[in-house]
Design an enzyme around this catalytic site. Structure first.
Site, short mmCIF file in Angstrom:
data_model
loop_
_atom_site.label_atom_id
_atom_site.label_comp_id
_atom_site.label_asym_id
_atom_site.label_seq_id
_atom_site.Cartn_x
_atom_site.Cartn_y
_atom_site.Cartn_z
CB CYS A 1 40.16 -63.96 -33.81
SG CYS A 1 40.14 -63.35 -35.60
CG HIS B 1 37.38 -61.78 -44.20
ND1 HIS B 1 36.82 -61.74 -42.97
CD2 HIS B 1 36.86 -62.44 -45.26
CE1 HIS B 1 35.74 -62.48 -43.17
NE2 HIS B 1 35.68 -62.78 -44.47
P1 AMP Z 1 33.54 -65.23 -45.25
O1 AMP Z 1 32.53 -66.14 -45.49
O2 AMP Z 1 33.40 -64.04 -45.83
O3 AMP Z 1 33.45 -64.76 -43.68
O4 AMP Z 1 35.01 -65.52 -45.45
C1 AMP Z 1 35.67 -66.57 -44.46
C2 AMP Z 1 36.73 -67.14 -45.64
O5 AMP Z 1 37.81 -67.43 -44.92
C3 AMP Z 1 36.23 -68.15 -46.45
O6 AMP Z 1 36.39 -68.00 -47.87
C4 AMP Z 1 37.25 -69.39 -46.04
O7 AMP Z 1 37.31 -70.25 -47.12
C5 AMP Z 1 38.34 -68.62 -45.36
N1 AMP Z 1 39.00 -69.50 -44.47
C6 AMP Z 1 38.86 -69.73 -43.29
N2 AMP Z 1 39.93 -70.51 -42.51
C7 AMP Z 1 40.73 -69.98 -43.38
C8 AMP Z 1 42.21 -70.33 -43.07
N3 AMP Z 1 42.94 -71.11 -41.88
N4 AMP Z 1 43.28 -69.93 -44.25
C9 AMP Z 1 42.69 -69.32 -45.26
N5 AMP Z 1 41.56 -69.12 -45.46
C10 AMP Z 1 40.51 -69.41 -44.44
ZN ZN Z 2 41.01 -61.41 -35.16
#
Ligand code: AMP
Ligand code: ZN
Length: 112
Positions: A3, A98
């Protein structure tokens, strides 16, 4: 379990943290959609909104208290939007609960 957000919480993957308390951490989204785009993440691994239990009520409350603090710290005095994507139809891509905190400019069309 792989994760990415658990790894960020443990410090194994770098992030730009903007807030942390016992229950919640928050860091800048890697792919910002707004001038301010912070992800507020409970430290406990909860897969999605659908996986929140009664026992998690305090944690979810802490997310919103953190949002208020972060918004104040980042100067979002004119307002902000909090979004949660739950499941495939909503476009959830990371399976760790999140909340997107978005702000820094006037937002266009409301989606609700
Ligand atoms: P969701 O589409 O609501 O699941 O949002 C996931 C979010 O996580 C997206 O906006 C991605 O840009 C962000 N994300 C993915 N990997 C990372 C990371 N390593 N650091 C910061 N944000 C991330
Ligand atoms: Zn987790």
């Amino acid at each position: 379990m792989d994760c990415i957000f658990c790894e960020i919480i443990k410090g194994n993957i770098p992030s730009t943290k903007v807030y942390e308390d016992d229950f919640v951490t928050a860091f800048n989204d890697l792919n910002p959609q707004m001038p301010v785009h912070v992800l507020i993440v409970p430290k406990k691994h909860i897969a999605s909104c659908n996986d929140i239990t009664e026992d998690d009520a305090l944690i979810v409350g802490k997310v919103f208290l953190a949002a208020k603090e972060i918004a104040k710290k980042l100067g979002l005095d004119n307002g902000y939007r909090i979004i949660n994507n739950c499941g495939k139809d909503a476009g959830q891509t990371v399976g760790h609960l999140h909340f997107h905190l978005l702000g820094g400019k006037t937002m266009g069309e409301k989606i609700i």
